[in-house]
Structures are given as structure tokens and as C-alpha cells.
Design a protein around this motif. Sequence first.
Motif, PDB file in Angstrom:
ATOM      1  N   GLY A 188       0.814  -1.209   0.000  1.00 26.13           N
ATOM      2  CA  GLY A 188       0.000   0.000   0.000  1.00 26.13           C
ATOM      3  C   GLY A 188       0.845   1.254   0.000  1.00 26.13           C
ATOM      4  O   GLY A 188       1.984   1.256  -0.469  1.00 26.13           O
ATOM      5  N   GLU A 189       0.302   2.321   0.555  1.00 22.48           N
ATOM      6  CA  GLU A 189       0.978   3.611   0.554  1.00 22.48           C
ATOM      7  C   GLU A 189       1.665   3.912   1.880  1.00 22.48           C
ATOM      8  O   GLU A 189       2.146   5.019   2.097  1.00 22.48           O
ATOM      9  N   GLY A 190       1.678   2.919   2.787  1.00 18.87           N
ATOM     10  CA  GLY A 190       2.386   3.109   4.047  1.00 18.87           C
ATOM     11  C   GLY A 190       1.548   3.675   5.173  1.00 18.87           C
ATOM     12  O   GLY A 190       2.063   3.943   6.256  1.00 18.87           O
ATOM     13  N   GLY A 191       0.245   3.847   4.964  1.00 18.58           N
ATOM     14  CA  GLY A 191      -0.618   4.400   5.998  1.00 18.58           C
ATOM     15  C   GLY A 191      -1.061   3.351   7.004  1.00 18.58           C
ATOM     16  O   GLY A 191      -0.571   2.211   7.024  1.00 18.58           O
ATOM     17  N   GLY A 203      -0.157  -8.118  -5.665  1.00 17.88           N
ATOM     18  CA  GLY A 203       1.108  -7.529  -5.242  1.00 17.88           C
ATOM     19  C   GLY A 203       0.899  -6.142  -4.681  1.00 17.88           C
ATOM     20  O   GLY A 203       1.486  -5.767  -3.672  1.00 17.88           O
ATOM     21  N   GLU A 204       0.021  -5.381  -5.345  1.00 25.85           N
ATOM     22  CA  GLU A 204      -0.345  -4.054  -4.851  1.00 25.85           C
ATOM     23  C   GLU A 204      -1.788  -4.065  -4.345  1.00 25.85           C
ATOM     24  O   GLU A 204      -2.639  -4.795  -4.866  1.00 25.85           O
ATOM     25  N   GLU A 205      -2.044  -3.240  -3.354  1.00 30.67           N
ATOM     26  CA  GLU A 205      -3.398  -3.063  -2.835  1.00 30.67           C
ATOM     27  C   GLU A 205      -4.032  -1.881  -3.581  1.00 30.67           C
ATOM     28  O   GLU A 205      -3.948  -0.731  -3.151  1.00 30.67           O
ATOM     29  N   LEU A 206      -4.672  -2.209  -4.718  1.00 32.15           N
ATOM     30  CA  LEU A 206      -5.241  -1.174  -5.573  1.00 32.15           C
ATOM     31  C   LEU A 206      -6.760  -1.101  -5.480  1.00 32.15           C
ATOM     32  O   LEU A 206      -7.405  -0.476  -6.328  1.00 32.15           O
ATOM     33  N   LEU A 252      -0.797   3.991  -8.156  1.00 27.73           N
ATOM     34  CA  LEU A 252       0.273   3.001  -8.122  1.00 27.73           C
ATOM     35  C   LEU A 252       1.630   3.645  -7.866  1.00 27.73           C
ATOM     36  O   LEU A 252       2.465   3.086  -7.151  1.00 27.73           O
ATOM     37  N   HIS A 253       1.844   4.831  -8.413  1.00 26.71           N
ATOM     38  CA  HIS A 253       3.160   5.468  -8.262  1.00 26.71           C
ATOM     39  C   HIS A 253       3.474   5.771  -6.799  1.00 26.71           C
ATOM     40  O   HIS A 253       4.642   5.772  -6.387  1.00 26.71           O
ATOM     41  N   ARG A 254       2.447   6.005  -5.985  1.00 26.22           N
ATOM     42  CA  ARG A 254       2.687   6.250  -4.562  1.00 26.22           C
ATOM     43  C   ARG A 254       3.156   4.982  -3.866  1.00 26.22           C
ATOM     44  O   ARG A 254       3.991   5.026  -2.959  1.00 26.22           O
ATOM     45  N   ILE A 255       2.605   3.854  -4.278  1.00 25.77           N
ATOM     46  CA  ILE A 255       3.046   2.569  -3.730  1.00 25.77           C
ATOM     47  C   ILE A 255       4.479   2.290  -4.161  1.00 25.77           C
ATOM     48  O   ILE A 255       5.311   1.858  -3.355  1.00 25.77           O
ATOM     49  N   GLU A 256       4.776   2.536  -5.417  1.00 26.30           N
ATOM     50  CA  GLU A 256       6.132   2.313  -5.931  1.00 26.30           C
ATOM     51  C   GLU A 256       7.139   3.224  -5.244  1.00 26.30           C
ATOM     52  O   GLU A 256       8.281   2.825  -4.999  1.00 26.30           O
ATOM     53  N   ASP A 257       6.730   4.449  -4.941  1.00 28.21           N
ATOM     54  CA  ASP A 257       7.624   5.363  -4.217  1.00 28.21           C
ATOM     55  C   ASP A 257       7.842   4.889  -2.784  1.00 28.21           C
ATOM     56  O   ASP A 257       8.966   4.954  -2.260  1.00 28.21           O
ATOM     57  N   MET A 258       6.783   4.413  -2.158  1.00 27.54           N
ATOM     58  CA  MET A 258       6.871   3.968  -0.769  1.00 27.54           C
ATOM     59  C   MET A 258       7.811   2.782  -0.635  1.00 27.54           C
ATOM     60  O   MET A 258       8.616   2.714   0.300  1.00 27.54           O
TER      61      MET A 258
END
Length: 284
Positions: A46-49, A81-84, A90-96
Motif C-alpha cells: 500500500g501507501e504506508g498508511g 502484489g499491490e493493494e489497488l 500506483l506510483h505512490r506505492i512504488e515510491d513507498m
Amino acid sequence: MNLLHLIHIRYNMLTQKKLTSLFNNSARIPFCDDSKIVFMSDAHRGEGGSTDEFARNQNIFLHALNYYFENDFLFFELGDGEELWENRQLHRIEDMYHEVYEIFEKMRIKNRFFRIFGNHDRVNKKKGIPESLVLRHSSNSNHIIFLSHGHQGDIINDQLWRLGRFLVRYVWRPLQIIGMKDPTHPARNYKKKNKISRRLSRWANKNKILSVFGHTHRPTMNGPNKSFYVNCGSGIHPEAITGVEIENGKITLMTWKIRPRLDGVLHITRDVLASYKLKDYFSR
């Protein structure tokens, strides 16, 4: 026979038909006796939240990923793989989790990274990511392994996936922030997990095809004398991740987890949960 039972029978038939269609139309990827392969699923990055369940296991996952990269494994991510559903960007997940994606890219360049989509990262279908793959032995075409996420056995996450995404995004995610858990999630609903597993294992056993799935988050390997169904679990178990490895002629269900040493220092261990000879799945 009541209506719910009729719906259950009908959906089971649809699941069997869909898995057969996926198997027949999947791309074939060669492997050999010397191949080293790992299957993992359901990282739900996810985005780290506060609702990002992967965050607590990110260091375990990164450690395992480095191990597989350094030891020349083929890495297969079997969906979600991603929680979409909870997250849209998606780019926020990739950055995280940029370190994870950097290793994925190194693997991809060496043709060692493969992935399929699940229900929570279904939008990756638009990028050409497939719903299933088949591994086929380079010297014996009868030695095959079917790979798919496993949501095909779950109506709310397959045919009704838009409804499932809506409920997760706009109903359960806000409640999760204040501490409630989604009771419809297969990882938290024991009866739901068993029902999905039965549908998937029914197909694998009927066709006598070694099949590796995810989705239920329940790591499973009962051996070739009992079932062709294998589940690699997930990346969001409490302080642990699970996966399935193929190496040295064996298929192994394993877990990476944090454990204390005698001196009190925490470290990451790799432990075997179950292991069988791969050839035994192909000799029946």
C-alpha cells in the motif's frame, strides 16, 4: 434443494470452466531440473498508511527478495502484489517501496521476474499482465505447473469484483482506519477460505495438474499423495511471509519470519513448513 445450494453448484461449475480456459490459453514458460523458482502472493503493498498491512513485513520481504535475487531464483508474484482497491495511485506505492521495485526491475532485466494479476491489482491487466501462467518442463512437456491467483473461486472477487472494490474502498477501509476488520475478506473468514480452496483443489485434482494459487492467504501443501493444490500464502501474516520454492528437485512451502537469537537480537529466519519431491507430482 434451496436457491443458495443451486447458486453454489452453478458457481462451482463456472469456476471449473474458467480455470480450464485459463490453463488452455496461458503462456508457457520453460523450466528445467536446474531451475530455482519461488512463488509468492498477496503482498498487498500500500501507501504506508495505517491500513497498509504490508508495512510491518516490508523488511522481511525485502530480505527474502534479496536472497532470491542473489541466488538466481525466478520470482513469480501470483497476484495482489499491490493493494489497488484501497489505493488508486500506483506510483505512490512504488515510491513507498522503491527498494522492492528496484529489485523487481533487476530481476525483470535478467528475465527472472514474472507476475499475474489478482482481484486487488486487476487493473494491471491493462498493462498486459496475465491472469495465469503455465510452467512447462523443457524436456518433458507433461511436467507442468499451473499458476493463478485463485480469486476465480470467489464470486465477490471475480464476477462481482467492482462491487467488492466499492465495498473495500468506501465501506470497509474507513472502518478499518478506526480498528474494524473486513469480515468478508477470505483471509479472515474461515468458511469462505475453505469454500474457495475446495473449488480450486477440485480443479487441480480432477485434472491432476500441480497448481499454485494465492488469494486465501492460507499456506497449504498436503503432498502429491493427497492433493495437487498448493497455496503459497501471503506477505501479510503477523511478522511473517510465506511462499513456495522449487530447488534441487523439491517443492517446499516455507516461511520467513522474525525471531530472537539467544543474545536477544532479532533476526530473520527461513523455515520449512513442508517439502516434497517435485517429480512425485508428475508421476501420478
